[in-house]
Design an enzyme around this catalytic site. Structure first.
Site, PDB file in Angstrom:
ATOM      1  N   CYS A 120       0.409  -2.088 -10.139  1.00 27.87           N
ATOM      2  CA  CYS A 120      -0.123  -1.666  -8.839  1.00 27.87           C
ATOM      3  C   CYS A 120      -1.270  -0.693  -9.014  1.00 27.87           C
ATOM      4  CB  CYS A 120       0.932  -0.922  -8.036  1.00 27.87           C
ATOM      5  SG  CYS A 120       2.408  -1.827  -7.755  1.00 27.87           S
ATOM      6  N   CYS A 145      -6.493   4.937  -6.381  1.00 24.89           N
ATOM      7  CA  CYS A 145      -6.492   3.481  -6.568  1.00 24.89           C
ATOM      8  C   CYS A 145      -7.753   3.029  -7.289  1.00 24.89           C
ATOM      9  CB  CYS A 145      -6.382   2.779  -5.213  1.00 24.89           C
ATOM     10  SG  CYS A 145      -6.363   0.979  -5.364  1.00 24.89           S
ATOM     11  N   GLU A 185      -8.546 -10.234  -8.397  1.00 26.29           N
ATOM     12  CA  GLU A 185      -7.432 -10.460  -9.310  1.00 26.29           C
ATOM     13  C   GLU A 185      -6.165 -10.836  -8.549  1.00 26.29           C
ATOM     14  OE1 GLU A 185      -8.738  -8.068 -13.224  1.00 26.29           O
ATOM     15  OE2 GLU A 185      -7.674  -6.812 -11.792  1.00 26.29           O
ATOM     16  N   CYS A 243      -8.865   5.019  -1.151  1.00 27.96           N
ATOM     17  CA  CYS A 243      -7.708   5.835  -1.533  1.00 27.96           C
ATOM     18  C   CYS A 243      -7.990   6.462  -2.904  1.00 27.96           C
ATOM     19  CB  CYS A 243      -6.442   4.990  -1.554  1.00 27.96           C
ATOM     20  SG  CYS A 243      -6.081   4.273   0.062  1.00 27.96           S
ATOM     21  N   CYS A 299     -12.545  -2.937  -1.932  1.00 31.00           N
ATOM     22  CA  CYS A 299     -11.820  -2.333  -0.816  1.00 31.00           C
ATOM     23  C   CYS A 299     -12.623  -1.150  -0.313  1.00 31.00           C
ATOM     24  CB  CYS A 299     -10.441  -1.854  -1.273  1.00 31.00           C
ATOM     25  SG  CYS A 299      -9.375  -1.330   0.093  1.00 31.00           S
ATOM     26  N   CYS A 333       1.283 -11.613  -6.399  1.00 31.08           N
ATOM     27  CA  CYS A 333       0.563 -10.550  -5.699  1.00 31.08           C
ATOM     28  C   CYS A 333      -0.879 -11.011  -5.544  1.00 31.08           C
ATOM     29  CB  CYS A 333       0.661  -9.277  -6.541  1.00 31.08           C
ATOM     30  SG  CYS A 333      -0.286  -7.910  -5.865  1.00 31.08           S
TER      31      CYS A 333
HETATM   32  N1  SAH Z   1      -4.577  -1.975   0.796  1.00 26.44           N
HETATM   33  C1  SAH Z   1      -3.176  -2.250   0.851  1.00 26.44           C
HETATM   34  C2  SAH Z   1      -2.667  -3.181  -0.245  1.00 26.44           C
HETATM   35  C3  SAH Z   1      -3.144  -2.967  -1.669  1.00 26.44           C
HETATM   36  S1  SAH Z   1      -2.441  -1.770  -2.726  1.00 26.44           S
HETATM   37  C4  SAH Z   1      -2.394  -0.974   0.857  1.00 26.44           C
HETATM   38  O1  SAH Z   1      -2.985   0.092   0.729  1.00 26.44           O
HETATM   39  O2  SAH Z   1      -1.183  -1.014   1.063  1.00 26.44           O
HETATM   40  C5  SAH Z   1      -0.776  -2.101  -3.045  1.00 26.44           C
HETATM   41  C6  SAH Z   1      -0.012  -0.796  -3.331  1.00 26.44           C
HETATM   42  O3  SAH Z   1      -0.353  -0.185  -4.606  1.00 26.44           O
HETATM   43  C7  SAH Z   1      -0.310   0.268  -2.287  1.00 26.44           C
HETATM   44  O4  SAH Z   1       0.871   0.901  -1.870  1.00 26.44           O
HETATM   45  C8  SAH Z   1      -1.171   1.229  -3.061  1.00 26.44           C
HETATM   46  O5  SAH Z   1      -1.181   2.481  -2.468  1.00 26.44           O
HETATM   47  C9  SAH Z   1      -0.547   1.195  -4.422  1.00 26.44           C
HETATM   48  N2  SAH Z   1      -1.395   1.774  -5.461  1.00 26.44           N
HETATM   49  C10 SAH Z   1      -2.739   1.885  -5.450  1.00 26.44           C
HETATM   50  N3  SAH Z   1      -3.178   2.470  -6.579  1.00 26.44           N
HETATM   51  C11 SAH Z   1      -2.096   2.724  -7.326  1.00 26.44           C
HETATM   52  C12 SAH Z   1      -1.909   3.277  -8.636  1.00 26.44           C
HETATM   53  N4  SAH Z   1      -2.947   3.665  -9.367  1.00 26.44           N
HETATM   54  N5  SAH Z   1      -0.656   3.366  -9.105  1.00 26.44           N
HETATM   55  C13 SAH Z   1       0.397   2.911  -8.372  1.00 26.44           C
HETATM   56  N6  SAH Z   1       0.277   2.369  -7.155  1.00 26.44           N
HETATM   57  C14 SAH Z   1      -0.953   2.278  -6.630  1.00 26.44           C
END
Ligand code: SAH
Length: 381
Positions: free
Chosen positions: A345, A125, A98, A122, A118, A111
């Site tokens: 995000c 996420c 996406e 995390c 991935c 973005c």
């Molecule tokens: N892998 C990279 C880039 C992708 S995520 C990274 O970890 O930075 C982009 C941002 O969105 C990251 O800071 C991530 O931690 C955040 N993010 C992931 N899941 C989220 C959620 N459910 N709500 C808000 N931010 C989130």
């Protein structure tokens, strides 16, 4: 049958020059070609009228300019647009990544994704839940920007529509170093899309060795997903922390600012109710970053089906912000955009066929997070 033609979006300008010379062409032809692609958004060799006919005919035999294919497009009430794009190996099923366009006053951000899924795992996420399938190619990364411009009505001779690109979509960009670095070079090239390095941001969950490597290869803006002020909690939220802890990560960040002549590092911090949002945690965060070139971006958690977390209440987020600011560190709250189409995000899910047998969040570590070395600039084979 696989198509053996080279997708020219995979090549940086020096690579394209070498490629043309190898085929008996002149280097300046490559520069013309590069400008047709990136300045004029042309994908049809026949339309490149100032290139000799036989050169064009030869190109058509061996090369193509192929943008990613759109699976779906959704437009949110606030002007945000999300596309799902075909990506990865089509023989392994219909997979999608996406990308999201976020218009704001005075800027328009795209973005983009760097991987199909991935492997970082995390816990908060949505992409992590899908698992990991594959790395995107350079063409698939650069192609997202060209495709978005086209979708938004870009015509040859127009100014660029997208002002900022953030590698904050699906995937861990530093785990796909080999494709991401050339893609950054193409986006920065003045004969290409000509982004300034301050308007290109790479966001990482904290692959420390690759942060040092990135400083040698590029100088784009760096964002780091910190999310916790102590190692115990960060290891739970961002499992890569078990390999590279906060102290190591911050050292790499300060070195990046020095080496890449950056202004500061942005630290992303997702606000999870009752998990990482207390005033004491805000003060601890400020203590970590105070006196360094850092700014904090608080991201209200965006929920997705099946998550165990909840978003911190607005007054809690404000109080957290105040504590960080009081602690002497610059901080802002990220505005949530496009949530009616799950474009915010951490909500990017795409379509991923998971190939990992183990997750980083479990004890064993997936091999796929090990970044490959960057390609050497030079002629493609
Ligand atoms: N892998 C990279 C880039 C992708 S995520 C990274 O970890 O930075 C982009 C941002 O969105 C990251 O800071 C991530 O931690 C955040 N993010 C992931 N899941 C989220 C959620 N459910 N709500 C808000 N931010 C989130």
């Amino acid at each position: 049958m696989t198509d053996a033609r080279v997708n020219l979006l995979d090549l940086t300008r020096p690579e394209l020059e070498a490629w043309c010379v190898e085929r008996g062409g002149k280097a300046f032809r490559a520069r013309q070609l590069f400008q047709w692609i990136y300045k004029r958004a042309e994908t049809d060799f026949d339309a490149m009228t100032d290139l000799a006919k036989d050169f064009r005919a030869g190109l058509k035999q061996v090369a193509e300019i192929r943008l990613p294919e759109i699976i779906t497009r959704q437009d949110a009430a606030d002007g945000t647009v999300k596309w799902m794009l075909k990506a990865g190996d089509a023989t392994r099923g219909n997979q999608g990544i996406e990308m999201v366009y976020i218009p704001e006053v005075g800027r328009a951000t795209l973005c983009i994704s760097s991987q199909v899924g991935c492997a970082m795992d995390c816990s908060f996420c949505s992409t992590a839940q899908q698992g990991f399938n594959s790395n995107l190619s350079t063409a698939e990364i650069v192609g997202q920007v060209l495709l978005a411009q086209k979708e938004l009505g870009f015509k040859a001779g127009d100014d660029r529509i997208i002002s900022n690109v953030v590698l904050m979509g699906m995937g861990e960009p530093l785990a796909n170093f080999r494709s991401v670095v050339p893609a950054l070079r193409i986006l920065l090239d003045e004969l290409g899309l000509d982004f300034s390095r301050r308007r290109l941001t790479l966001s990482t969950s904290g692959l420390v060795p690759q942060i040092y490597k990135l400083a040698e290869e590029s100088n784009v803006a760096l964002a780091v997903s910190l999310h916790a002020p102590d190692d115990e909690l960060r290891s739970e939220l961002v499992p890569i922390n078990r390999r590279h802890n906060i102290a190591e990560l911050l050292e790499a960040c300060w070195s990046y600012v020095d080496e890449a002549n950056g202004r500061s590092v942005t630290f992303e911090y997702v606000m999870l109710e009752g998990v990482n949002d207390s005033p004491a945690q805000a003060r601890a965060l400020a203590r970590l970053l105070r006196g360094h070139p850092a700014k904090v971006n608080l991201i209200p958690f965006n929920p997705f089906p099946g998550t165990q977390y909840r978003r911190s209440r607005p007054e809690v987020i404000r109080a957290f912000l105040d504590q960080v600011l009081k602690g002497g560190v610059m901080a802002t709250i990220r505005k949530t955009r496009g949530d009616d189409i799950d474009a915010a995000c951490g909500q990017l899910a795409g379509r991923v066929i998971n190939r990992t047998t183990s997750r980083l969040g479990s004890k064993r570590v997936a091999v796929s997070v090990v970044a490959q070395p960057a390609t050497q600039p030079g002629a493609p084979s």
